[in-house]
Design a protein around this motif. Structure first.
Motif, PDB file in Angstrom:
ATOM      1  N   PRO A   1       0.817  -1.224   0.000  1.00 45.29           N
ATOM      2  CA  PRO A   1       0.000   0.000   0.000  1.00 45.29           C
ATOM      3  C   PRO A   1       0.849   1.272   0.000  1.00 45.29           C
ATOM      4  O   PRO A   1       0.542   2.241  -0.703  1.00 45.29           O
ATOM      5  CB  PRO A   1      -0.818  -0.140   1.287  1.00 45.29           C
ATOM      6  CG  PRO A   1      -0.955  -1.624   1.476  1.00 45.29           C
ATOM      7  CD  PRO A   1       0.346  -2.206   1.002  1.00 45.29           C
ATOM      8  N   SER A   2       1.939   1.273   0.748  1.00 40.35           N
ATOM      9  CA  SER A   2       2.755   2.492   0.835  1.00 40.35           C
ATOM     10  C   SER A   2       3.446   2.828  -0.481  1.00 40.35           C
ATOM     11  O   SER A   2       3.844   3.985  -0.699  1.00 40.35           O
ATOM     12  CB  SER A   2       3.818   2.335   1.929  1.00 40.35           C
ATOM     13  OG  SER A   2       4.730   1.313   1.590  1.00 40.35           O
TER      14      SER A   2
ATOM     15  N   LEU B   1       3.747   9.817   2.101  1.00 39.93           N
ATOM     16  CA  LEU B   1       4.360   9.188   3.274  1.00 39.93           C
ATOM     17  C   LEU B   1       5.798   9.620   3.503  1.00 39.93           C
ATOM     18  O   LEU B   1       6.225   9.780   4.643  1.00 39.93           O
ATOM     19  CB  LEU B   1       4.312   7.663   3.118  1.00 39.93           C
ATOM     20  CG  LEU B   1       2.934   7.019   3.214  1.00 39.93           C
ATOM     21  CD1 LEU B   1       2.989   5.546   2.833  1.00 39.93           C
ATOM     22  CD2 LEU B   1       2.360   7.173   4.621  1.00 39.93           C
TER      23      LEU B   1
ATOM     24  N   ALA C   1       4.186  -8.788   6.159  1.00 41.74           N
ATOM     25  CA  ALA C   1       4.640  -7.644   5.361  1.00 41.74           C
ATOM     26  C   ALA C   1       3.579  -7.172   4.380  1.00 41.74           C
ATOM     27  O   ALA C   1       3.772  -6.162   3.692  1.00 41.74           O
ATOM     28  CB  ALA C   1       5.921  -8.003   4.602  1.00 41.74           C
ATOM     29  N   TYR C   2       2.459  -7.902   4.282  1.00 40.65           N
ATOM     30  CA  TYR C   2       1.432  -7.561   3.287  1.00 40.65           C
ATOM     31  C   TYR C   2       0.044  -7.563   3.917  1.00 40.65           C
ATOM     32  O   TYR C   2      -0.207  -8.300   4.889  1.00 40.65           O
ATOM     33  CB  TYR C   2       1.437  -8.588   2.156  1.00 40.65           C
ATOM     34  CG  TYR C   2       2.461  -8.307   1.092  1.00 40.65           C
ATOM     35  CD1 TYR C   2       2.212  -7.365   0.095  1.00 40.65           C
ATOM     36  CD2 TYR C   2       3.688  -8.955   1.105  1.00 40.65           C
ATOM     37  CE1 TYR C   2       3.161  -7.100  -0.875  1.00 40.65           C
ATOM     38  CE2 TYR C   2       4.643  -8.684   0.131  1.00 40.65           C
ATOM     39  CZ  TYR C   2       4.376  -7.755  -0.855  1.00 40.65           C
ATOM     40  OH  TYR C   2       5.313  -7.483  -1.807  1.00 40.65           O
ATOM     41  N   PRO C   3      -0.882  -6.809   3.346  1.00 40.16           N
ATOM     42  CA  PRO C   3      -2.278  -6.978   3.723  1.00 40.16           C
ATOM     43  C   PRO C   3      -2.701  -8.422   3.428  1.00 40.16           C
ATOM     44  O   PRO C   3      -2.124  -9.074   2.549  1.00 40.16           O
ATOM     45  CB  PRO C   3      -3.023  -5.994   2.796  1.00 40.16           C
ATOM     46  CG  PRO C   3      -1.992  -5.010   2.365  1.00 40.16           C
ATOM     47  CD  PRO C   3      -0.709  -5.766   2.328  1.00 40.16           C
TER      48      PRO C   3
ATOM     49  N   GLU D   1      10.094  -0.797   4.427  1.00 42.21           N
ATOM     50  CA  GLU D   1       9.455   0.506   4.657  1.00 42.21           C
ATOM     51  C   GLU D   1      10.496   1.523   5.124  1.00 42.21           C
ATOM     52  O   GLU D   1      11.515   1.174   5.720  1.00 42.21           O
ATOM     53  CB  GLU D   1       8.342   0.358   5.696  1.00 42.21           C
ATOM     54  CG  GLU D   1       7.237  -0.617   5.298  1.00 42.21           C
ATOM     55  CD  GLU D   1       6.262  -0.056   4.253  1.00 42.21           C
ATOM     56  OE1 GLU D   1       6.415   1.116   3.854  1.00 42.21           O
ATOM     57  OE2 GLU D   1       5.354  -0.804   3.834  1.00 42.21           O
TER      58      GLU D   1
ATOM     59  N   PRO E   1       3.710  -8.260  14.430  1.00 37.91           N
ATOM     60  CA  PRO E   1       2.598  -7.397  14.008  1.00 37.91           C
ATOM     61  C   PRO E   1       2.785  -7.001  12.548  1.00 37.91           C
ATOM     62  O   PRO E   1       3.864  -7.201  11.971  1.00 37.91           O
ATOM     63  CB  PRO E   1       2.732  -6.184  14.926  1.00 37.91           C
ATOM     64  CG  PRO E   1       4.145  -6.177  15.367  1.00 37.91           C
ATOM     65  CD  PRO E   1       4.611  -7.605  15.382  1.00 37.91           C
ATOM     66  N   LYS E   2       1.760  -6.446  11.957  1.00 42.53           N
ATOM     67  CA  LYS E   2       1.856  -6.076  10.542  1.00 42.53           C
ATOM     68  C   LYS E   2       3.028  -5.113  10.332  1.00 42.53           C
ATOM     69  O   LYS E   2       3.290  -4.228  11.157  1.00 42.53           O
ATOM     70  CB  LYS E   2       0.545  -5.471  10.054  1.00 42.53           C
ATOM     71  CG  LYS E   2       0.300  -4.046  10.490  1.00 42.53           C
ATOM     72  CD  LYS E   2      -0.889  -3.466   9.735  1.00 42.53           C
ATOM     73  CE  LYS E   2      -0.939  -1.953   9.976  1.00 42.53           C
ATOM     74  NZ  LYS E   2      -2.022  -1.284   9.317  1.00 42.53           N
ATOM     75  N   MET E   3       3.721  -5.315   9.241  1.00 48.69           N
ATOM     76  CA  MET E   3       4.934  -4.539   8.963  1.00 48.69           C
ATOM     77  C   MET E   3       4.703  -3.457   7.917  1.00 48.69           C
ATOM     78  O   MET E   3       5.596  -2.649   7.669  1.00 48.69           O
ATOM     79  CB  MET E   3       6.021  -5.474   8.442  1.00 48.69           C
ATOM     80  CG  MET E   3       6.468  -6.524   9.434  1.00 48.69           C
ATOM     81  SD  MET E   3       7.476  -7.779   8.615  1.00 48.69           S
ATOM     82  CE  MET E   3       8.811  -6.779   7.968  1.00 48.69           C
ATOM     83  N   PHE E   4       3.555  -3.476   7.259  1.00 51.39           N
ATOM     84  CA  PHE E   4       3.345  -2.548   6.139  1.00 51.39           C
ATOM     85  C   PHE E   4       2.613  -1.301   6.613  1.00 51.39           C
ATOM     86  O   PHE E   4       1.881  -1.331   7.604  1.00 51.39           O
ATOM     87  CB  PHE E   4       2.560  -3.231   5.022  1.00 51.39           C
ATOM     88  CG  PHE E   4       1.200  -3.730   5.444  1.00 51.39           C
ATOM     89  CD1 PHE E   4       0.071  -2.936   5.326  1.00 51.39           C
ATOM     90  CD2 PHE E   4       1.047  -5.010   5.977  1.00 51.39           C
ATOM     91  CE1 PHE E   4      -1.174  -3.403   5.720  1.00 51.39           C
ATOM     92  CE2 PHE E   4      -0.191  -5.480   6.374  1.00 51.39           C
ATOM     93  CZ  PHE E   4      -1.309  -4.678   6.246  1.00 51.39           C
ATOM     94  N   ARG E   5       2.853  -0.228   5.899  1.00 45.97           N
ATOM     95  CA  ARG E   5       2.145   1.031   6.190  1.00 45.97           C
ATOM     96  C   ARG E   5       0.907   1.131   5.313  1.00 45.97           C
ATOM     97  O   ARG E   5       0.956   0.801   4.128  1.00 45.97           O
ATOM     98  CB  ARG E   5       3.061   2.227   5.915  1.00 45.97           C
ATOM     99  CG  ARG E   5       4.219   2.328   6.887  1.00 45.97           C
ATOM    100  CD  ARG E   5       5.052   3.569   6.626  1.00 45.97           C
ATOM    101  NE  ARG E   5       5.800   3.485   5.374  1.00 45.97           N
ATOM    102  CZ  ARG E   5       6.513   4.490   4.865  1.00 45.97           C
ATOM    103  NH1 ARG E   5       6.560   5.647   5.481  1.00 45.97           N
ATOM    104  NH2 ARG E   5       7.177   4.329   3.735  1.00 45.97           N
ATOM    105  N   GLU E   6      -0.146   1.606   5.875  1.00 47.41           N
ATOM    106  CA  GLU E   6      -1.398   1.756   5.113  1.00 47.41           C
ATOM    107  C   GLU E   6      -1.283   2.973   4.202  1.00 47.41           C
ATOM    108  O   GLU E   6      -0.670   3.952   4.565  1.00 47.41           O
ATOM    109  CB  GLU E   6      -2.591   1.949   6.042  1.00 47.41           C
ATOM    110  CG  GLU E   6      -2.865   0.741   6.921  1.00 47.41           C
ATOM    111  CD  GLU E   6      -3.509  -0.409   6.164  1.00 47.41           C
ATOM    112  OE1 GLU E   6      -3.748  -0.268   4.946  1.00 47.41           O
ATOM    113  OE2 GLU E   6      -3.742  -1.459   6.797  1.00 47.41           O
TER     114      GLU E   6
END
Lengths: 534, 153
Positions: A106-107, A114, A149-151, A338, B148-153
């Motif tokens: 997403p980023s 961002l 690392a992913y949705p 990220e 925990p989730k590692m990605f940024r929304e």
């Protein structure tokens, strides 16, 4: 000589051209695709012969400049530390890719918002998500759900074999507390849609004789052709033509005999990759577009992005069984994906595990790298290298810079005398810092995995296989070439669907995003057919 | 005999040269590249790449000339230390052709069935048999799954 007009003309039969052709068959429009390469015969792929590793120095080399195939066009990449790697055939560069299939995050679509650099995309991850999923099914993607690392996402097939080396690296990542995960790979680990399952041949980058790797000649194209698309091979497009109103009206091309032809079309879709597309547009000059088609703002060819790669090989004391299994896509780490400004650079990178070579590859690469002497000492050195050397690459996010560009070479031409592309590219400071960081971290994890020594090549000179950004997407016609659904701002019946429309590059392999974009653009065309050119 | 086949004399010289480039591997009970017959592979290669005929002939002639300058009628008749000296000399004076010979010698040697088997590698092309691999141990991912989730929304 002109052929019957068609509704849709697609130029290029690679990753994106195949996907958009297949998707548009829903419309029952007449569709022709022109491809300068030919069908490949899997029985001729290198892995069917004992000398398979030598073919990378010949007709299956990464660079079109050294292959000697009529289907290729030369590229002047002397002004770039990274040389162009591509392939011209039905399937395009998916014939030679590793099948690595990670999605963007997403980023990656919100880089400006961002991190304050480059630009945001005019679309987001959620917009593409259904097309990613559709494409995963079509290409036959293997992997494992649950990656933090992913949705959340579904993965159609179980992951490829990690092998001794993948497990070893996994333990190394665990020791450091770093993220790792079985890679998403367009490799059928089980029989899928008529494709045989992977049997761990190894040389995915030399074509898959088993047909397990998702190259579009075995995924989208058979279905697209059954559904009515006409695919003409060995047809090299010289230029897209326009009418007096500045609308695209077809393309002039050379057929297999070198005869000049013209194909008329209502809609033209360009799918020639981040170098081939600007080359074609820049070569499509007319009274209305004296600087090249869709190039009124001068942005065609600008903002070329690669993924600068760092390759770090570990030397181990134990055998790794590293010549078996899919070459480049068993394990990925996104521990440093990220942005973390304390690292001294913006954005990030992925690590991808790369397996080792067979005996011939070890020998000749050892020779060229001056690691394998002749005469006395040869056997001891070979013993230390063979099946004890494997490693990883860092795939670093590049950022768009206008001076990195594709233009037309004033002298170099292909075999049909069409001007060749010229590449001007230099690494940014941000990329250099990212590479340095990645090399140091790779050495740490290889040491944690048992490596007694490491060898580094950074940037990796042959790694120009991800070609992006040269006809960027955006809402503003002043700063972009195509709009948010791939339509040229300047030419309302001209669409671009390949990696050239990327706004930013992310730090992952681009093919699944290229194809998701192609499916999304196709779907948008279908939804807007009644007022497509408004 | 066609020009892309080695004459008996040239083959004798070449076999000795190849044994000098990749000597016998006593630990694996393997002869050197020349004794293993890699010269036949080089003939095949120069058939495919005619430009190599001249390259290999140049080296063979230069090495035999080196021998004659030391009162020996041919390279293969030189004692082993003199052969090694000759190869070092030719590597220095003819670096391009010698590199080409090395490349093709390595390539040919490591395709030989006996060499592959000695390395524990099946003496065949990867396709169609492929390779068996151990099952994945995905329990190694337990710690990663807990993150925990590692990605940024």
């Amino acid at each position: 000589m002109s052929e019957e007009p068609v509704d849709v003309l697609i130029i290029g039969a690679g990753a994106s051209g195949a996907a958009v052709a297949w998707s548009l068959t829903d419309t029952r429009m007449s569709i022709v695709c022109l491809e300068q390469g030919d069908w490949m015969n899997p029985a001729d792929y290198p892995s069917t012969q004992k000398d398979w590793e030598l073919r990378r120095f010949g007709d299956f080399g990464l660079s079109p400049n050294g292959r000697g195939r009529r289907e290729d066009y030369p590229v002047n990449d002397a002004e770039s530390p990274i040389s162009i790697s591509n392939f011209n055939a039905v399937g395009g560069s998916t014939i030679l890719y590793a099948g690595h299939f990670p999605r963007f995050h997403p980023s990656d679509f919100k880089v400006k918002s961002l991190d304050g650099v480059a630009d945001d995309w005019p679309i987001d991850y959620q917009r593409l998500e259904p097309y990613y999923a559709q494409n995963d099914q079509m290409m036959g993607v293997a992997g494992l759900a649950g990656d933090p690392a992913y949705p959340p996402k579904e993965v159609p097939l179980p992951p490829v074999a990690l092998g001794e080396f993948g497990h070893r690296l996994g333990r190394g990542f665990n020791e450091l507390g770093w993220h790792w995960w079985p890679s998403d790979s367009a490799i059928a680990t089980q029989a899928h849609a008529g494709r045989a399952p992977c049997i761990n041949l190894g040389p995915c980058l030399l074509g898959c004789a088993q047909g397990a790797k998702g190259s579009t000649d075995v995924t989208y194209w058979p279905s697209a052709i059954r559904r009515g698309v006409e695919l003409r091979t060995r047809c090299r497009v010289r230029e897209i033509t326009v009418d007096e109103n500045g609308m695209a009206n077809g393309a002039t091309y050379y057929d297999a005999d070198g005869t000049e032809r013209h194909q008329k079309a209502e809609i033209v879709i360009v799918a020639c990759n981040g170098v081939g597309t600007p080359r074609l547009l820049l070569n499509s000059k007319s009274k209305q577009f004296p600087d090249g088609l869709a190039n009124r703002n001068g942005l065609v060819g600008k903002n070329l992005m690669f993924h600068p790669y760092a390759m770090v090989n570990g030397i181990f004391e134990e055998r790794l069984d590293a010549y078996k299994g899919p070459m480049g896509c068993c394990v990925m780490s996104q521990e440093f994906y990220e942005t973390d400004p304390t690292r001294g650079f913006l954005r990030g990178y992925s690590f991808e595990i790369v397996r080792g070579m067979g005996p011939v590859g070890t020998a000749v690469m050892g020779l060229m790298g001056e690691k394998l002497p002749w005469g006395e000492g040869h056997h001891r050195a070979f013993e230390e290298l063979f099946d004890r050397s494997a490693g990883m690459v860092a795939i670093c996010e590049d950022l768009p810079e206008a001076h990195n560009c594709v233009s037309l070479d004033p002298e170099l031409c292909d075999s049909d005398q069409v001007p060749a592309p010229k590449i001007n590219y230099r690494l940014s400071d941000n990329s250099r810092k990212m590479i340095d960081h990645a090399v140091a971290r790779a050495q740490e994890v290889l040491a944690a995995s048992g490596a007694v020594d490491t060898q580094v090549e950074a940037p990796l000179g042959v790694a120009g296989w991800h070609l992006m950004g040269t006809a960027r997407m955006g809402s503003d016609p002043k700063t972009s070439v195509v709009n948010e659904w791939g339509r040229s701002h300047d030419v309302r019946n001209l669409f671009i669907v390949d990696g050239s429309i990327f706004v930013t590059a992310a730090g992952v392999n681009p093919t699944c995003t290229i194809q998701a974009l192609a499916l999304y653009i196709s779907d948008t065309i279908k939804k807007n057919l009644s007022n497509l050119f408004d | 005999m066609s020009e892309d086949q080695f004459s008996p004399d040239a083959r004798e010289t070449l076999a000795a040269v190849l044994d000098g480039i990749i000597p016998a591997n006593d630990a694996a009970s393997l002869p050197g590249a020349g004794s293993l017959g890699v010269a036949s592979y080089l003939e095949t290669i120069q058939n495919r790449k005619p430009e190599l005929v001249e390259v290999f002939a140049l080296l063979i002639n230069a090495l035999d000339a080196f021998a004659r300058a030391r009162d020996c009628d041919r390279f293969a008749a030189l004692p082993l230390p003199a052969r090694a000296e000759a190869l070092q000399e030719i590597a220095r004076t003819h670096p391009g052709p010698f590199s080409s010979l090395l490349f093709h010698t390595y390539a040919g040697y490591y395709q030989e069935d006996r060499v592959l088997e000695a390395q524990g590698v099946p003496a065949r092309a990867p396709f169609p048999e492929g390779y068996e691999m151990e099952p994945n141990d995905l329990s190694l991912l337990d710690a990663v799954r807990q993150r925990p989730k590692m990605f940024r929304e």
